[in-house]
Write an enzyme that holds these catalytic residues in place. Structure first.
Site, short mmCIF file in Angstrom:
data_model
loop_
_atom_site.label_atom_id
_atom_site.label_comp_id
_atom_site.label_asym_id
_atom_site.label_seq_id
_atom_site.Cartn_x
_atom_site.Cartn_y
_atom_site.Cartn_z
N SER A 139 -71.83 8.04 61.70
CA SER A 139 -72.56 7.20 62.66
C SER A 139 -73.44 8.03 63.57
CB SER A 139 -71.58 6.42 63.51
OG SER A 139 -72.24 5.73 64.56
N TYR A 161 -65.26 6.07 69.62
CA TYR A 161 -65.80 5.77 68.28
C TYR A 161 -66.65 6.93 67.78
CZ TYR A 161 -68.76 3.78 64.65
OH TYR A 161 -69.43 3.58 63.48
N LYS A 199 -70.23 -9.99 62.27
CA LYS A 199 -69.90 -8.94 63.24
C LYS A 199 -69.89 -9.51 64.66
CE LYS A 199 -71.69 -4.87 62.93
NZ LYS A 199 -72.72 -3.82 62.92
#
Length: 335
Positions: A139, A161, A199
């Protein structure tokens, strides 16, 4: 469009997180372009479980897989018995690892590391034993507030994250030194396109602005949105990068973006043109100043060189391609 000419006949492909946004797009890519391949989708699917922030723990949704004819397994990548079953009863040639806790606002650090890092190590071990090439989702969150253009090696994650994804990358590099399979980590920038609706609030602003406009609501943007820039990338190019990563020139970590930053104001202006609306934009104070990236832009030089990746969609073309799906989702799921 086929992105590789290789014959995948009799090859078996595992897609973790295969009922999610990117995973389901990969599943249909192989079904449509390589029908002789066996595709196995693994996903935990959604339940009512939520994080402390109120968001769902899993976004996987059966509707993303309607029309998919391959095998579907419901399971959690943290379940070691499940992974053992996969190891014994299948022989995978490629593993696309998309499963993760991807909510950047989730506060459960323990579960984030367990799911994103520790379970990934188990899957790497499975890949090695199966001699399966591993392609996994990293990411752009690994960069945090690093200056643009973002380059591999200049990471500064600002949340757990991003830290978990950087930990995956570091783990991958250690495995690259020791094993014969190829391992490719793809650092996705801001992805949008068909399949993202489930999502929920973490879906892209392309979809969210589209639905605001279709509802006749004035689009609400932060002040100076013409100066808040992101590398927005269409799902079709994400699929392209994944498929080309199946047989890379070399293992590594690669950015997947367009290499061109665009503004949130651009999104609204293009959507208004495609939807035929002319609603007045409302500008609100940005409460995230000081903790908000104002510019992201992927350096994709090595992605081009090693993977042969070349982004095909500029934002104008991508939104034009996407707008029919935005309308369909609005009519079937929102209204």
């Amino acid at each position: 469009m086929r992105y590789i000419e290789n014959d995948l006949k009799d090859k078996t492909i595992l897609i973790t997180g295969g009922a999610g946004f990117i995973g389901s797009n990969l599943a249909f890519y192989f079904q449509n372009n390589h029908p002789d391949a066996k595709v196995v989708v693994l996903d935990s699917f959604r339940s009512g479980e939520t994080f402390s922030n109120g968001n769902l723990k899993s976004f996987g949704h059966f509707k993303n897989l309607i029309g998919f004819r391959g095998e579907v397994i419901s399971g959690d990548i943290n379940d070691k018995e499940l992974l053992l079953d996969l190891e014994i009863n299948y022989k995978f040639d490629y593993i696309f690892h998309e499963a993760a806790i991807s909510d950047t606002t989730a506060l459960e650090q323990d579960l984030m590391i367990k799911t994103n890092v520790n379970a990934y190590k188990d899957l790497l071990e499975l890949a090695i034993r199966h001699d399966a090439n591993m392609i996994y989702a990293s990411s752009a969150a690994t960069y945090g507030n690093a200056e643009s253009p973002q380059r591999v090696g200049r990471e500064a994650p600002q949340n757990v994250y991003g830290f978990s994804k950087l930990s995956m990358d570091n783990l991958s590099r250690e495995y690259m030194k020791e094993c014969d399979i190829s391992i490719v980590g793809l650092r996705y920038f801001n992805v949008y396109g068909a399949g993202e609706y489930f999502k929920n609030t973490t879906a892209s602003m392309v979809l969210q602005f589209g639905h605001q406009l279709l509802a006749g609501k004035n689009p609400r943007l932060f002040e100076d949105s013409d100066k808040i820039l992101r590398d927005f990338i269409y799902i079709e190019d994400i699929v392209q990068a994944n498929v080309k990563a199946m047989q890379p020139k070399e293992s590594g970590i690669y950015n997947v973006g367009t290499g061109k930053a665009r503004s949130f104001q651009d999104i609204v202006d293009i959507l208004q043109r495609e939807l035929g609306t002319s609603l007045i934009c409302e500008y609100i104070p940005n409460p995230f100043i000081g903790s908000y990236q104002f510019h992201t832009e992927a350096d994709i030089t090595t992605t081009r060189e090693v993977l042969g990746y070349e982004p095909r969609f500029v934002m104008e073309e991508a939104i034009k391609s996407y707008v029919g799906e935005i309308k369909r989702i609005y009519d079937e799921e929102v209204k």
